[in-house]
Design a protein around this motif. Structure first.
Motif, PDB file in Angstrom:
ATOM      1  N   TYR A 161     165.561  -0.085 -31.898  1.00 46.30           N
ATOM      2  CA  TYR A 161     165.039  -1.374 -31.439  1.00 46.30           C
ATOM      3  C   TYR A 161     163.650  -1.662 -31.997  1.00 46.30           C
ATOM      4  N   LEU A 162     163.362  -2.929 -32.165  1.00 44.13           N
ATOM      5  CA  LEU A 162     162.045  -3.329 -32.673  1.00 44.13           C
ATOM      6  C   LEU A 162     160.944  -2.757 -31.789  1.00 44.13           C
ATOM      7  N   GLY A 163     161.187  -2.763 -30.486  1.00 48.69           N
ATOM      8  CA  GLY A 163     160.185  -2.259 -29.543  1.00 48.69           C
ATOM      9  C   GLY A 163     159.821  -0.809 -29.848  1.00 48.69           C
ATOM     10  N   GLU A 164     160.823  -0.017 -30.197  1.00 45.17           N
ATOM     11  CA  GLU A 164     160.567   1.401 -30.509  1.00 45.17           C
ATOM     12  C   GLU A 164     159.715   1.527 -31.771  1.00 45.17           C
ATOM     13  N   MET A 165     160.054   0.754 -32.764  1.00 47.26           N
ATOM     14  CA  MET A 165     159.311   0.826 -34.020  1.00 47.26           C
ATOM     15  C   MET A 165     157.873   0.343 -33.837  1.00 47.26           C
ATOM     16  N   ASN A 166     157.720  -0.692 -32.999  1.00 49.45           N
ATOM     17  CA  ASN A 166     156.377  -1.233 -32.771  1.00 49.45           C
ATOM     18  C   ASN A 166     155.472  -0.244 -32.048  1.00 49.45           C
ATOM     19  N   THR A 203     163.615  10.272 -33.695  1.00 43.21           N
ATOM     20  CA  THR A 203     164.874  10.765 -34.273  1.00 43.21           C
ATOM     21  C   THR A 203     165.796  11.264 -33.159  1.00 43.21           C
ATOM     22  N   ARG A 204     165.217  11.978 -32.222  1.00 43.81           N
ATOM     23  CA  ARG A 204     166.017  12.472 -31.083  1.00 43.81           C
ATOM     24  C   ARG A 204     166.586  11.297 -30.268  1.00 43.81           C
ATOM     25  N   ASP A 205     165.747  10.292 -30.032  1.00 44.99           N
ATOM     26  CA  ASP A 205     166.217   9.129 -29.261  1.00 44.99           C
ATOM     27  C   ASP A 205     167.362   8.419 -29.982  1.00 44.99           C
ATOM     28  N   ILE A 206     167.207   8.263 -31.282  1.00 47.37           N
ATOM     29  CA  ILE A 206     168.251   7.568 -32.055  1.00 47.37           C
ATOM     30  C   ILE A 206     169.539   8.400 -32.045  1.00 47.37           C
ATOM     31  N   ALA A 207     169.397   9.712 -32.219  1.00 45.92           N
ATOM     32  CA  ALA A 207     170.577  10.588 -32.239  1.00 45.92           C
ATOM     33  C   ALA A 207     171.300  10.533 -30.898  1.00 45.92           C
ATOM     34  N   GLU A 208     170.532  10.601 -29.817  1.00 42.43           N
ATOM     35  CA  GLU A 208     171.161  10.573 -28.490  1.00 42.43           C
ATOM     36  C   GLU A 208     171.845   9.234 -28.245  1.00 42.43           C
ATOM     37  N   ARG A 209     171.188   8.178 -28.649  1.00 36.71           N
ATOM     38  CA  ARG A 209     171.783   6.852 -28.461  1.00 36.71           C
ATOM     39  C   ARG A 209     173.093   6.747 -29.243  1.00 36.71           C
ATOM     40  N   PHE A 210     173.053   7.187 -30.474  1.00 35.99           N
ATOM     41  CA  PHE A 210     174.255   7.123 -31.315  1.00 35.99           C
ATOM     42  C   PHE A 210     175.371   7.976 -30.710  1.00 35.99           C
TER      43      PHE A 210
END
Ligand code: TRP
Length: 329
Positions: A98-103, A155-162
């Protein structure tokens, strides 16, 4: 064997900080873990680099990896751009970020707050490429400096989400912050990290510096007027940094260095630190020149590419099937 992966981003000549904080640890880890080490050459161009200089820095970095003791028989060493799956997976992951995460990424926020106006889209999306680097290989551990910890966390957040969305696909990696030598500071401003992109050359020891250059820089290192050799990064950041450098080079505890030099004056201590650094880098430099005369680096990268590609290609197909964009069985 657990798998470990790390990348290094050579936007300049590699420094003593890179060696003590990263390379030296990789060499130690290669016996305990299945190691993947790559040159993050795509990450280097998120900020403009002079092409000729960049190519030289990348080549030197690959050679210095090997000269430092990374063994191509044990570790897989490769060039990020050789494995096209990194950018492909990066795009897919960016669609799960999400944009919020990147920001919220500090590296990005820092640049914005420093008033940087020419930030690129590539710089902004840097973390999803890093996530792809890691997740393609199912890495269990990612050794990084403190400044990169947030990238491993996203990376962990993205992996868990996926994994939650599409069923278990990725190993969720753990960051591993090396304790010794984790933070080698600049010699001229010991409150700042010794950085290869630092414009101030005097504060940085490069892995390829001559003994005379090393000595000159260490003797000129900024210290204090307390004239006491003790480890206190708050009150005596300069002396503490030199203690840390010596301890990391010799692989001994900080207390050991302090005990050995307690009664020495700063001049004597600085000379001793210079000797130790020179002795640490000399064999690496000799090996660097040897490797430059051979085709070891090219051969290593070719073998590394082949092995990395096999793993990455398999993972990418799995991902593409899970998300429904691959329509063949
Ligand atoms: N971003 C890291 C750095 O600046 C380099 C890097 C890129 C990396 N991809 C990685 C490190 C994957 C660990 C894992 O130092």
């Amino acid at each position: 064997m657990k798998r470990m992966l790390s990348g290094i981003k050579p936007t300049g000549e590699l420094t003593l900080g890179n060696y003590l904080g990263a390379l030296k640890h990789f060499v130690n880890y290669q016996d305990t873990y299945e190691m993947f080490v790559f040159i993050a050459n795509l990450h280097t161009i998120t900020v403009y680099q002079d092409p000729k200089q960049l190519a030289k820095h990348l080549k030197d970095a690959a050679t210095l990896y090997l000269a430092s003791g990374l063994d191509p028989e044990k570790a897989t060493v490769f060039l990020q751009s050789d494995v096209l799956e990194h950018t492909q997976l990066s795009f897919i992951l960016s669609c799960n970020t999400y944009l919020g995460e990147m920001n919220r990424m500090t590296q990005y926020k820092d640049k914005v707050s420093q008033g940087e106006t020419n930030l690129t889209v590539g710089f902004y999306s840097y973390p999803t490429l890093m996530a792809a680097d890691i997740l393609l290989y199912d890495a269990d551990f990612v050794p990084v400096g403190n400044d990169q910890k947030q990238h491993v966390e996203i990376t962990r957040d993205i992996a868990e989400r996926f994994n939650n969305r599409y069923s278990k696909t990725f190993v969720v990696p753990e960051p591993l912050i090396p304790i010794a030598g984790a933070r080698i500071m600049s010699l001229s401003d010991p409150t700042k990290k010794m950085s290869k992109s630092d414009a101030d050359n005097k504060g940085v020891i490069y892995m390829l510096d001559s003994p005379a250059q090393i000595k000159k820089k260490i003797v000129a290192a900024k210290t204090d007027s307390l004239n006491k050799i003790q480890y206190d990064p708050e009150k005596q950041p300069g002396i503490s940094n030199l203690i840390q450098i010596m301890a990391a080079c010799q692989e001994v505890p900080i207390a050991h260095v302090v005990a050995a030099y307690e009664d020495a004056n700063y001049g004597t201590f600085k000379k001793a630190v210079a000797e130790v650094v020179i002795d640490t880098l000399a064999p690496i430099q000799a090996r660097y020149h040897e490797i430059n005369q051979s085709d070891l680096m090219e051969k290593t990268l070719a073998a590394g590419k082949a092995k990395a590609q096999r793993i990455a290609a398999k993972k990418l197909v799995e991902v593409q099937k899970k998300i429904g964009i691959e329509i063949r069985e």
